[in-house]
Motif scaffolding. Sequence first.
Motif, PDB file in Angstrom:
ATOM      1  N   ARG A 174       0.829  -1.213   0.000  1.00 48.08           N
ATOM      2  CA  ARG A 174       0.000   0.000   0.000  1.00 48.08           C
ATOM      3  C   ARG A 174       0.856   1.252   0.000  1.00 48.08           C
ATOM      4  NH1 ARG A 174      -2.945  -2.857   3.870  1.00 48.08           N
ATOM      5  NH2 ARG A 174      -2.183  -1.502   5.556  1.00 48.08           N
ATOM      6  N   VAL A 175       1.961   1.222   0.739  1.00 50.60           N
ATOM      7  CA  VAL A 175       2.857   2.392   0.782  1.00 50.60           C
ATOM      8  C   VAL A 175       3.415   2.683  -0.606  1.00 50.60           C
ATOM      9  CG1 VAL A 175       5.050   3.237   1.675  1.00 50.60           C
ATOM     10  CG2 VAL A 175       3.449   2.095   3.209  1.00 50.60           C
ATOM     11  N   ILE A 176       3.827   1.640  -1.328  1.00 54.93           N
ATOM     12  CA  ILE A 176       4.374   1.846  -2.678  1.00 54.93           C
ATOM     13  C   ILE A 176       3.289   2.314  -3.629  1.00 54.93           C
ATOM     14  CG2 ILE A 176       5.539   0.746  -4.620  1.00 54.93           C
ATOM     15  CD1 ILE A 176       6.900  -1.114  -2.642  1.00 54.93           C
ATOM     16  N   GLU A 177       2.076   1.781  -3.496  1.00 52.19           N
ATOM     17  CA  GLU A 177       0.967   2.255  -4.320  1.00 52.19           C
ATOM     18  C   GLU A 177       0.738   3.743  -4.102  1.00 52.19           C
ATOM     19  OE1 GLU A 177      -1.666  -1.893  -4.397  1.00 52.19           O
ATOM     20  OE2 GLU A 177      -2.126  -0.303  -2.961  1.00 52.19           O
ATOM     21  N   HIS A 178       0.761   4.172  -2.850  1.00 50.22           N
ATOM     22  CA  HIS A 178       0.589   5.598  -2.543  1.00 50.22           C
ATOM     23  C   HIS A 178       1.766   6.417  -3.081  1.00 50.22           C
ATOM     24  CE1 HIS A 178      -2.101   4.320   1.079  1.00 50.22           C
ATOM     25  NE2 HIS A 178      -2.730   4.231  -0.074  1.00 50.22           N
ATOM     26  N   SER A 179       2.967   5.868  -2.996  1.00 54.82           N
ATOM     27  CA  SER A 179       4.146   6.575  -3.502  1.00 54.82           C
ATOM     28  C   SER A 179       4.048   6.788  -5.005  1.00 54.82           C
ATOM     29  CB  SER A 179       5.420   5.789  -3.162  1.00 54.82           C
ATOM     30  OG  SER A 179       5.595   5.679  -1.767  1.00 54.82           O
ATOM     31  N   LEU A 180       3.494   5.819  -5.704  1.00 52.10           N
ATOM     32  CA  LEU A 180       3.356   5.945  -7.160  1.00 52.10           C
ATOM     33  C   LEU A 180       2.303   6.971  -7.550  1.00 52.10           C
ATOM     34  CD1 LEU A 180       3.818   2.240  -8.235  1.00 52.10           C
ATOM     35  CD2 LEU A 180       5.115   4.193  -9.093  1.00 52.10           C
ATOM     36  N   LEU A 181       1.366   7.246  -6.666  1.00 50.09           N
ATOM     37  CA  LEU A 181       0.437   8.339  -6.920  1.00 50.09           C
ATOM     38  C   LEU A 181       1.172   9.681  -6.878  1.00 50.09           C
ATOM     39  CD1 LEU A 181      -2.608   7.127  -4.803  1.00 50.09           C
ATOM     40  CD2 LEU A 181      -2.465   7.244  -7.296  1.00 50.09           C
ATOM     41  N   ILE A 182       2.257   9.726  -6.098  1.00 48.28           N
ATOM     42  CA  ILE A 182       3.082  10.935  -6.017  1.00 48.28           C
ATOM     43  C   ILE A 182       4.057  11.003  -7.185  1.00 48.28           C
ATOM     44  CG2 ILE A 182       4.790  12.168  -4.605  1.00 48.28           C
ATOM     45  CD1 ILE A 182       3.605  10.692  -2.155  1.00 48.28           C
ATOM     46  N   ALA A 183       4.644   9.857  -7.545  1.00 49.00           N
ATOM     47  CA  ALA A 183       5.691   9.823  -8.572  1.00 49.00           C
ATOM     48  C   ALA A 183       5.456   8.636  -9.504  1.00 49.00           C
ATOM     49  CB  ALA A 183       7.069   9.730  -7.921  1.00 49.00           C
ATOM     50  N   PRO A 184       4.484   8.740 -10.402  1.00 50.83           N
ATOM     51  CA  PRO A 184       4.123   7.592 -11.246  1.00 50.83           C
ATOM     52  C   PRO A 184       5.177   7.201 -12.265  1.00 50.83           C
ATOM     53  CG  PRO A 184       2.915   9.542 -11.917  1.00 50.83           C
ATOM     54  CD  PRO A 184       3.597   9.892 -10.641  1.00 50.83           C
ATOM     55  N   GLU A 185       6.167   8.037 -12.514  1.00 48.01           N
ATOM     56  CA  GLU A 185       7.216   7.696 -13.475  1.00 48.01           C
ATOM     57  C   GLU A 185       8.446   7.086 -12.807  1.00 48.01           C
ATOM     58  OE1 GLU A 185       6.784   7.742 -16.713  1.00 48.01           O
ATOM     59  OE2 GLU A 185       4.743   8.399 -16.300  1.00 48.01           O
ATOM     60  N   HIS A 186       8.356   6.797 -11.512  1.00 48.04           N
ATOM     61  CA  HIS A 186       9.490   6.263 -10.764  1.00 48.04           C
ATOM     62  C   HIS A 186       9.610   4.769 -11.061  1.00 48.04           C
ATOM     63  CE1 HIS A 186      12.231   5.218  -7.621  1.00 48.04           C
ATOM     64  NE2 HIS A 186      12.142   6.385  -7.006  1.00 48.04           N
ATOM     65  N   GLU A 187      10.551   4.387 -11.902  1.00 50.05           N
ATOM     66  CA  GLU A 187      10.648   2.996 -12.352  1.00 50.05           C
ATOM     67  C   GLU A 187      10.959   2.034 -11.209  1.00 50.05           C
ATOM     68  OE1 GLU A 187      15.051   2.249 -14.018  1.00 50.05           O
ATOM     69  OE2 GLU A 187      13.986   3.811 -15.118  1.00 50.05           O
TER      70      GLU A 187
END
Length: 280
Positions: A174-187
């Motif tokens: 869940r933390v990574i899912e939320h992080s990707l909402l902040i930075a969706p291009e972070h490979e």
Amino acid sequence: MTLQPDLSAGSSDRDLPVDDKEAEPTIEQVVRALQNIIAERNGFQGDAENYDDIANADLIQVIERKRGLPVALGMLYIHAAQRCGIEITGIDFPGHFLLRVQANGKRKMIDPFHGGISLGPAELRELLKSFSGLDAELEPRHYRPSSDIAILLRLQNNIKVRALRAGELALATRVIEHSLLIAPEHEGLWHQLGALYARLDQDHKALGAFEQFVKRCEDPLHRARIEAVIEELRDRLSTEPTNEDDLGDLSNQIANTPISADENPIKSDGTIVLFPDRNS
């Protein structure tokens, strides 16, 4: 930037020369004001006794407990300083988030974990060696400013690391899912998300996350390795009942979220085993 004079000793604004009232505060006065308001008057300090407590990375709990990790406390310093017109930025220092304050053309590095104390070159060198080894020496990259997104990701990364240490894979996901909402291009985040989905036996979601990673990865060797994992997932899924939601609504939502091209999110930490022994 305006800092009011200290009237506690009986001084009066009328006693100050006109030039002094209009003068910019010194860097020492600015740093001292931050120390006084945040650390001394309001009691915000680092939690050295329970450093790995996940509450230290939860900003709401940090505000309530007045204890936290360097990056969480640093966010409070940044917010307070900016509201007062103080020039401040987060510094992506190895292993320990720091702040740089600037006033009248001068700069000071301060440590939000230890009450906003100032750190000179000698203290910074010692801090660097404690995290990076005795051979490490200060370089310009150690003073690299952090963007707002990078600071948020660093805070999220602290929560993720603690969740993984505790074996709470669902929370880490869940933390990574939320992080990707902040930075969706972070490979790197897409790679970690795919690995965690695979660990949780959510192969359809793992496939979608790894496909998003491959779209963004510029390293041909790493991309080829994950493409092999994708083929393995597809082979596995072809032998299971089909699921119409191959990528998942969240994956599509994250992938379509825009991000500024000038942001530089932090790199991911550590590796996650893709396919552990299913019987363990």
